[in-house]
Design a protein around this motif. Structure first.
Motif, short mmCIF file in Angstrom:
data_model
loop_
_atom_site.label_atom_id
_atom_site.label_comp_id
_atom_site.label_asym_id
_atom_site.label_seq_id
_atom_site.Cartn_x
_atom_site.Cartn_y
_atom_site.Cartn_z
N ASN A 26 5.36 8.48 -10.96
CA ASN A 26 3.50 8.30 -11.98
C ASN A 26 3.34 7.61 -13.19
O ASN A 26 2.61 6.34 -12.70
CB ASN A 26 2.99 9.62 -12.43
CG ASN A 26 2.53 10.26 -11.39
OD1 ASN A 26 3.16 10.55 -9.99
ND2 ASN A 26 0.68 10.76 -11.29
N ILE A 27 4.04 7.86 -14.17
CA ILE A 27 4.23 6.47 -15.16
C ILE A 27 4.98 4.53 -14.07
O ILE A 27 3.79 4.30 -14.68
CB ILE A 27 5.15 7.01 -16.70
CG1 ILE A 27 4.10 8.07 -17.06
CG2 ILE A 27 5.42 5.84 -17.68
CD1 ILE A 27 4.89 9.10 -18.29
N GLU A 28 5.75 5.07 -13.55
CA GLU A 28 6.47 3.72 -13.54
C GLU A 28 5.67 3.49 -12.45
O GLU A 28 5.06 2.21 -12.80
CB GLU A 28 7.69 4.17 -12.27
CG GLU A 28 8.41 4.23 -13.35
CD GLU A 28 8.82 3.29 -14.47
OE1 GLU A 28 8.86 2.17 -14.51
OE2 GLU A 28 10.26 3.87 -15.06
N ALA A 29 4.38 4.27 -11.45
CA ALA A 29 3.45 3.40 -10.78
C ALA A 29 2.23 2.79 -11.55
O ALA A 29 1.56 1.76 -10.95
CB ALA A 29 3.04 4.74 -9.59
N MET A 30 1.61 3.53 -12.74
CA MET A 30 0.53 2.86 -13.21
C MET A 30 0.85 1.65 -13.87
O MET A 30 0.23 0.95 -14.35
CB MET A 30 -0.10 4.01 -14.34
CG MET A 30 -1.17 3.61 -15.07
SD MET A 30 -2.60 4.01 -13.53
CE MET A 30 -2.75 5.61 -12.71
N ALA A 31 2.46 1.71 -14.87
CA ALA A 31 2.86 0.63 -14.89
C ALA A 31 3.24 -0.91 -14.26
O ALA A 31 2.57 -1.60 -14.43
CB ALA A 31 4.54 1.04 -15.87
N GLY A 32 3.47 -0.19 -13.12
CA GLY A 32 3.30 -1.56 -11.98
C GLY A 32 2.11 -1.83 -11.52
O GLY A 32 1.55 -2.75 -11.30
N ALA A 33 1.10 -0.83 -11.70
CA ALA A 33 -0.48 -1.30 -11.15
C ALA A 33 -1.19 -1.96 -11.75
O ALA A 33 -2.13 -2.91 -12.06
CB ALA A 33 -1.47 0.09 -11.63
N ARG A 34 -0.73 -1.95 -13.73
CA ARG A 34 -1.07 -3.14 -15.31
C ARG A 34 -0.29 -4.11 -14.76
O ARG A 34 -0.56 -5.09 -15.08
CB ARG A 34 -1.15 -1.55 -15.81
CG ARG A 34 -1.28 -0.84 -16.32
CD ARG A 34 -1.08 -0.01 -17.60
NE ARG A 34 -1.65 1.47 -18.30
CZ ARG A 34 -0.05 1.87 -18.07
NH1 ARG A 34 1.10 1.78 -18.26
NH2 ARG A 34 -1.20 3.41 -17.95
N GLN A 35 0.75 -4.22 -13.81
CA GLN A 35 0.92 -5.33 -13.55
C GLN A 35 0.94 -6.49 -12.35
O GLN A 35 0.85 -6.49 -11.27
CB GLN A 35 2.87 -5.77 -13.84
CG GLN A 35 3.04 -5.49 -15.23
CD GLN A 35 4.87 -4.95 -14.97
OE1 GLN A 35 5.07 -4.81 -14.31
NE2 GLN A 35 5.85 -4.39 -15.65
N VAL A 69 2.55 7.69 -4.81
CA VAL A 69 2.31 5.84 -4.01
C VAL A 69 0.79 5.52 -5.16
O VAL A 69 0.29 6.57 -5.90
CB VAL A 69 1.49 6.60 -2.56
CG1 VAL A 69 0.56 7.65 -3.08
CG2 VAL A 69 1.32 5.25 -2.00
N LEU A 70 0.87 4.25 -5.04
CA LEU A 70 -0.43 3.51 -5.47
C LEU A 70 -0.83 3.43 -4.41
O LEU A 70 -0.42 2.27 -4.28
CB LEU A 70 0.02 2.51 -6.76
CG LEU A 70 -0.47 1.59 -7.12
CD1 LEU A 70 -1.75 1.82 -8.16
CD2 LEU A 70 0.07 0.46 -7.76
N GLU A 71 -2.18 3.19 -5.26
CA GLU A 71 -3.20 2.92 -3.95
C GLU A 71 -4.45 2.05 -5.43
O GLU A 71 -4.98 2.35 -6.08
CB GLU A 71 -3.68 3.69 -3.24
CG GLU A 71 -3.83 4.11 -2.39
CD GLU A 71 -3.23 2.67 -1.00
OE1 GLU A 71 -3.80 2.32 -1.25
OE2 GLU A 71 -2.53 3.53 -0.43
N VAL A 139 -7.91 -1.49 -14.27
CA VAL A 139 -7.09 -2.05 -13.79
C VAL A 139 -7.82 -2.90 -13.25
O VAL A 139 -9.26 -3.71 -12.43
CB VAL A 139 -5.66 -2.38 -12.89
CG1 VAL A 139 -5.42 -1.02 -13.64
CG2 VAL A 139 -6.52 -1.86 -11.31
N ALA A 140 -7.45 -3.98 -13.73
CA ALA A 140 -7.83 -5.98 -13.04
C ALA A 140 -8.22 -5.54 -11.91
O ALA A 140 -9.35 -5.92 -11.66
CB ALA A 140 -7.43 -7.22 -13.31
N GLY A 141 -7.50 -5.22 -10.34
CA GLY A 141 -8.12 -5.18 -9.32
C GLY A 141 -8.70 -3.80 -8.59
O GLY A 141 -9.33 -3.87 -6.90
N GLY A 142 -9.77 -3.09 -9.51
CA GLY A 142 -9.84 -1.97 -8.95
C GLY A 142 -9.57 -0.45 -9.74
O GLY A 142 -9.39 -0.46 -11.42
N LEU A 143 -10.00 0.27 -9.62
CA LEU A 143 -9.47 1.90 -10.29
C LEU A 143 -7.88 1.86 -9.14
O LEU A 143 -8.33 1.74 -7.82
CB LEU A 143 -10.43 2.58 -9.59
CG LEU A 143 -10.10 3.99 -10.10
CD1 LEU A 143 -10.05 4.41 -11.15
CD2 LEU A 143 -11.00 5.47 -9.32
N ALA A 144 -7.19 1.74 -10.23
CA ALA A 144 -5.66 2.07 -9.79
C ALA A 144 -5.15 3.63 -9.08
O ALA A 144 -5.37 4.99 -10.81
CB ALA A 144 -4.64 1.56 -10.92
#
Length: 268
Positions: A26-35, A69-71, A139-144
């Protein structure tokens, strides 16, 4: 064997990040969302610092499946929260598929049954086999939104409030990689039905068909309060509705759920 997306997930454009070992997917996925990552899975067979609800540890020894899974969505937090019901349907369907295939390989004739437990577990024979955690951040693109799905494939913890079980305990020999491939395809199906919350009515109906404890005595511990009654249904926002002894329907937004004899003891 290595992790790979199912054919349907790959065709739908999902990404995949695989770790030999991770602290928390989960931490890795949210870090991905920030990128600025979108529509991507983060998976490992060994998780060392995962978390469940109420900050409880969720450790996955090697061979189990820790997946997130990140959406990135254009919805509010209340709508995003209902995605957890689609996640429960996706993993329970994947478990049915791989267990059925395993039974056929060994010459058996009956597949196992898996039930979804409100708000975020999957049970096999009343024992927890899957735990889920939904997290969200703007995040910049919406709600991660990250749906963490941890499955006991080869081992289950013994010191949990709810008795736990693994697929191996149930006589189902499958790999985390095979289960993930089925899960990634199943996710595409149910997130499509959910359709950014517009299809939650259909998800709700499907979820209730697989719900553990429906119509049974239940006790929910929420903070210092205990609410007891009969598990009546879930409403259009995903709240559990409990019919109390007085006949009123009590909406529950969060809490630890206990069924049957445990409920009669006040969930202590």
């Amino acid at each position: 064997m290595s992790f790979a997306l199912g054919a349907r997930a790959a065709a739908s454009g999902y990404g995949l990040v695989v770790f030999d070992q991770a602290g928390s997917t989960n931490i890795e996925a949210m870090a991905g969302a920030r990128q600025e990552a979108k529509a991507c899975w983060f998976v490992t067979t060994e998780q060392t610092a995962g978390r469940g609800r109420r900050q409880r540890p969720w450790i996955a020894p090697r061979g189990n499946l820790a997946s997130s899974v990140l959406e990135v969505l254009n919805v509010g937090p209340a709508v995003a929260a209902t995605l957890g019901f689609a996640a429960g349907l996706a993993i329970s369907s994947a478990l049915r598929q791989v267990s059925r295939e395993a039974v056929l390989r060994t010459g058996g004739s009956s597949a196992l049954d898996f039930e979804v437990k409100w708000p975020n577990d999957v049970l096999a024979g009343g024992r927890k086999i899957v735990g889920m955690l939904l997290e969200a951040e703007q995040v910049a693109g919406g709600l991660a939104v990250v749906a963490g799905i941890g499955t006991n494939v080869v081992a289950a913890p013994t010191d949990t409030p709810t008795p736990a079980v693994s697929l191996r305990d149930l006589g189902v020999e499958v790999s985390a990689e095979d289960l993930f491939s089925a899960l990634s395809d199943s996710w595409v199906e149910y997130v499509g039905i959910w359709n950014e919350g517009r299809g939650f009515g259909d998800i709700r109906k499907l979820w209730l068909e697989r719900a553990a404890g429906l119509g049974q005595p239940v006790a929910i511990r929420s903070g210092h309060a205990i609410i007891e009654g009969i598990f009546d249904t879930i409403d259009e926002q995903g709240c559990m509705l409990v019919r109390t002894a007085e006949g009123r329907l009590e909406p529950i937004t969060a809490g630890d759920v206990h069924f049957g004899s445990v409920a009669s003891k006040g969930a202590v």
